[in-house]
Design a protein around this motif. Structure first.
Motif, PDB file in Angstrom:
ATOM      1  N   ASP A   1      -6.569 -11.586  15.696  1.00  0.00           N
ATOM      2  CA  ASP A   1      -5.773 -11.574  14.486  1.00  0.00           C
ATOM      3  C   ASP A   1      -4.710 -12.665  14.570  1.00  0.00           C
TER       4      ASP A   1
ATOM      5  N   HIS B   1      -2.194  -4.698   0.319  1.00  0.00           N
ATOM      6  CA  HIS B   1      -3.553  -4.403  -0.146  1.00  0.00           C
ATOM      7  C   HIS B   1      -4.571  -5.446   0.300  1.00  0.00           C
TER       8      HIS B   1
ATOM      9  N   ASP C   1       6.237  -5.866   9.794  1.00  0.00           N
ATOM     10  CA  ASP C   1       7.421  -5.073  10.082  1.00  0.00           C
ATOM     11  C   ASP C   1       8.587  -6.021  10.302  1.00  0.00           C
TER      12      ASP C   1
ATOM     13  N   PRO D   1      -1.626  -1.869  15.869  1.00  0.00           N
ATOM     14  CA  PRO D   1      -1.681  -1.350  14.498  1.00  0.00           C
ATOM     15  C   PRO D   1      -1.338   0.136  14.411  1.00  0.00           C
TER      16      PRO D   1
ATOM     17  N   SER E   1       0.801  -1.225   0.000  1.00  0.00           N
ATOM     18  CA  SER E   1       0.000   0.000   0.000  1.00  0.00           C
ATOM     19  C   SER E   1       0.835   1.278   0.000  1.00  0.00           C
ATOM     20  N   GLU E   2       2.036   1.232   0.588  1.00  0.00           N
ATOM     21  CA  GLU E   2       2.845   2.441   0.725  1.00  0.00           C
ATOM     22  C   GLU E   2       3.411   2.893  -0.616  1.00  0.00           C
TER      23      GLU E   2
ATOM     24  N   GLY F   1      -4.923  -6.513   3.310  1.00  0.00           N
ATOM     25  CA  GLY F   1      -5.238  -6.329   4.722  1.00  0.00           C
ATOM     26  C   GLY F   1      -4.155  -6.798   5.683  1.00  0.00           C
ATOM     27  N   ARG F   2      -3.173  -7.502   5.195  1.00  0.00           N
ATOM     28  CA  ARG F   2      -2.080  -7.944   6.055  1.00  0.00           C
ATOM     29  C   ARG F   2      -1.128  -6.774   6.313  1.00  0.00           C
ATOM     30  N   TRP F   3      -0.366  -6.884   7.400  1.00  0.00           N
ATOM     31  CA  TRP F   3       0.622  -5.848   7.699  1.00  0.00           C
ATOM     32  C   TRP F   3       1.832  -6.473   8.380  1.00  0.00           C
TER      33      TRP F   3
ATOM     34  N   HIS G   1       4.102   0.486  10.243  1.00  0.00           N
ATOM     35  CA  HIS G   1       4.335  -0.823   9.637  1.00  0.00           C
ATOM     36  C   HIS G   1       4.016  -0.734   8.144  1.00  0.00           C
TER      37      HIS G   1
ATOM     38  N   LYS H   1       1.821  -2.062   4.951  1.00  0.00           N
ATOM     39  CA  LYS H   1       0.487  -2.621   4.741  1.00  0.00           C
ATOM     40  C   LYS H   1       0.409  -3.212   3.336  1.00  0.00           C
TER      41      LYS H   1
END
Length: 191
Positions: free
Chosen positions: A132, A94, A100, A86, A50-51, A96-98, A90, A92
Motif C-alpha cells: 500500500d 469511499h 488518521d 488497518p 464512510s463514517e 478505499g483510502r484511509w 481510522h 475511511k
C-alpha cells in the motif's frame, strides 16, 4: 557558499517561509476540533467519508497532555500507526483510502498555537504494486530534532525515511486535501 552549506541555507529559508505563512494560531483546541468535526460531517453527508455522525464522534477525540491538548482523528489516543495497521481505528473514504491524524495545541499562550501535527493517508494497493502507498505530512514540535535540521514542516512520500519540505498547510487544509483533493489513477502509469 557551496553544496551542503547552500542546501542548509535553503532549508532554513523554506522553514522560515513555511512557519511565517502557515496558520498555526487557533482560538482554542475545542474550536479547532469543532471545525474538523464539521468538515468530517460534511464529507460524510456528501458520501466522501464512510463514517456516519456517531462514528465520527467516536473517532474524533480531544485529550489533555503534558504538551497541551491533543486532537486525534482515529488511532489509539495519540499513538501513531507507523505500521499502517488497518485494525487500528481510522477514517475511511469511499474510494478505499484511509487516514488518521493527531494535532497538539498549546493553549497556555494567546492565541493558542498549533505545536505539532501528523496526518497520514494510505492508498489501497493497485494492480502491480507490492505494498500500500501512503503520504504523511508532519509538523514536528519546536523542540524536535527536525527543527534543528530546519525540517519541522515536512512530508514522507511513501517512505518514512524520506523527508521533503512540506508546502505550508494548516490542519484544515490538509484534511480538505485528503478528503477532496487527491485523485489517483486506478492503474500505475506505464512509464
Amino acid at each position: 557558499m557551496k553544496g551542503k552549506n547552500n542546501w542548509e541555507k535553503f532549508c532554513k529559508e523554506i522553514q522560515e517561509r513555511s512557519l511565517n505563512q502557515t496558520l498555526l494560531e487557533v482560538e482554542s483546541a475545542e474550536k479547532l476540533r469543532k471545525k474538523i468535526f464539521k468538515c468530517l460531517n460534511d464529507a460524510s453527508n456528501e458520501k466522501i467519508l464512510s463514517e456516519n455522525l456517531s462514528e465520527i464522534h467516536k473517532l474524533l477525540k480531544i485529550n489533555n497532555s503534558k504538551q497541551g491538548y491533543i486532537i486525534t482523528g482515529g488511532g489509539e489516543d495519540s499513538k501513531r500507526n507507523f505500521k499502517r495497521d488497518p485494525n487500528i481505528p481510522h477514517f475511511k473514504l469511499h474510494n478505499g483510502r484511509w487516514f488518521d491524524f493527531a494535532i497538539t495545541i498549546d493553549e497556555r499562550c494567546k492565541p493558542a498555537q498549533i505545536l505539532s501535527f501528523a496526518f497520514e493517508i494510505r492508498f489501497p494497493k493497485r494492480e502491480g504494486e507490492i505494498a500500500d502507498s501512503f503520504l504523511r505530512i508532519d509538523l514536528n514540535s519546536p523542540d524536535h530534532r527536525n527543527d534543528v535540521r530546519e525540517l519541522r514542516f515536512h512530508l514522507h512520500p511513501n517512505n518514512g525515511d524520506i523527508m521533503v519540505h512540506s508546502p505550508p498547510m494548516s490542519p484544515l487544509e490538509i484534511l480538505h486535501m485528503f478528503l477532496y483533493g487527491m485523485e489517483i489513477r486506478d492503474k500505475p502509469r506505464a512509464s
